[in-house]
Design a protein around this motif. Structure first.
Motif, mmCIF file in Angstrom:
data_model
loop_
_atom_site.group_PDB
_atom_site.id
_atom_site.type_symbol
_atom_site.label_atom_id
_atom_site.label_comp_id
_atom_site.label_asym_id
_atom_site.label_seq_id
_atom_site.Cartn_x
_atom_site.Cartn_y
_atom_site.Cartn_z
ATOM 1 N N LEU A 123 29.505 -38.492 108.255
ATOM 2 C CA LEU A 123 30.521 -37.468 108.032
ATOM 3 C C LEU A 123 31.152 -37.559 106.639
ATOM 4 N N CYS A 124 31.260 -38.789 106.127
ATOM 5 C CA CYS A 124 31.907 -39.024 104.838
ATOM 6 C C CYS A 124 31.630 -40.462 104.426
ATOM 7 N N VAL A 125 32.122 -40.837 103.254
ATOM 8 C CA VAL A 125 32.104 -42.247 102.861
ATOM 9 C C VAL A 125 33.530 -42.642 102.502
ATOM 10 N N ILE A 126 33.849 -43.899 102.771
ATOM 11 C CA ILE A 126 35.149 -44.434 102.385
ATOM 12 C C ILE A 126 34.878 -45.652 101.516
ATOM 13 N N LEU B 208 32.978 -51.042 97.670
ATOM 14 C CA LEU B 208 31.896 -50.842 98.635
ATOM 15 C C LEU B 208 32.056 -49.463 99.257
ATOM 16 N N PHE B 209 30.955 -48.716 99.317
ATOM 17 C CA PHE B 209 30.978 -47.378 99.907
ATOM 18 C C PHE B 209 30.460 -47.469 101.334
ATOM 19 N N ASN B 210 31.342 -47.222 102.292
ATOM 20 C CA ASN B 210 31.038 -47.334 103.709
ATOM 21 C C ASN B 210 30.801 -45.954 104.293
ATOM 22 N N GLU B 211 29.597 -45.731 104.829
ATOM 23 C CA GLU B 211 29.303 -44.454 105.478
ATOM 24 C C GLU B 211 30.003 -44.414 106.830
ATOM 25 N N ILE B 212 30.725 -43.349 107.087
ATOM 26 C CA ILE B 212 31.420 -43.177 108.358
ATOM 27 C C ILE B 212 30.586 -42.228 109.206
ATOM 28 N N GLU B 213 30.086 -42.762 110.320
ATOM 29 C CA GLU B 213 29.218 -41.993 111.207
ATOM 30 C C GLU B 213 30.003 -41.456 112.390
#
Length: 160
Positions: A117-120, A125-130
């Motif tokens: 849905l987005c990255v934080i 560190l870029f964390n993919e939010i699923e």
């Protein structure tokens, strides 16, 4: 201490019912405060990186807690049929994987479990939010490149 360890610590403190926990290590100082055990309790977390070799000092005034905005409006009752997707971490919210790529989702996009849905971005560190649910994006609650807090609402999803 990495971001997963900090997330796990926040979850543990929230479930334990403790009102305040302070943790000081060589390079990190963390304070977690919760408002209580009721469902409307407020949680505040501070993470301060301290350069190695520097003495641990009192936290600067810039770390004063920021009160969440009161969001009680007639719209709130309309939103009760939607599922809220919340931020699992503290960081900077991005709607795109990079500046030259298209956004992950728009209002009206159908999503399935596991869709990104987005990255934080947190600590470089870029964390993919699923997505943990299937449905349709009804509302995007955060602007691109905005800071977000742990458990802050990001998206409203219509599960039907």
């Amino acid at each position: 201490m990495d971001i997963k360890e900090i997330q796990n610590l926040i979850k543990f403190v929230a479930k334990s019912g403790a009102s305040e926990v302070k943790l000081e290590m060589d390079d990190v100082k963390i304070t977690i405060r919760t408002g209580g055990t009721d469902s409307k309790s407020e949680s505040t977390t501070y993470v301060q990186q301290i350069p190695m070799g520097q003495p641990v000092a009192q936290a600067p005034a810039a770390l004063a807690p920021v009160a969440p905005a009161a969001i009680e409006s007639p719209e709130a009752s309309d939103d009760s049929k939607y599922i809220t997707i919340k931020s699992p971490i503290i960081g900077t919210f991005y709607r795109k994987p990079s500046p030259d790529k298209p956004v992950f989702v728009e209002v009206g996009t159908s999503i399935a479990e596991g869709d990104v849905l987005c990255v934080i971005e947190a600590m470089k560190l870029f964390n993919e939010i699923e997505s943990e649910v299937s449905g349709k994006i009804v509302k995007i609650l955060v602007d691109d490149s905005s800071p977000v807090e742990f458990d802050q609402p990001l998206f409203l999803v219509d599960p039907s």
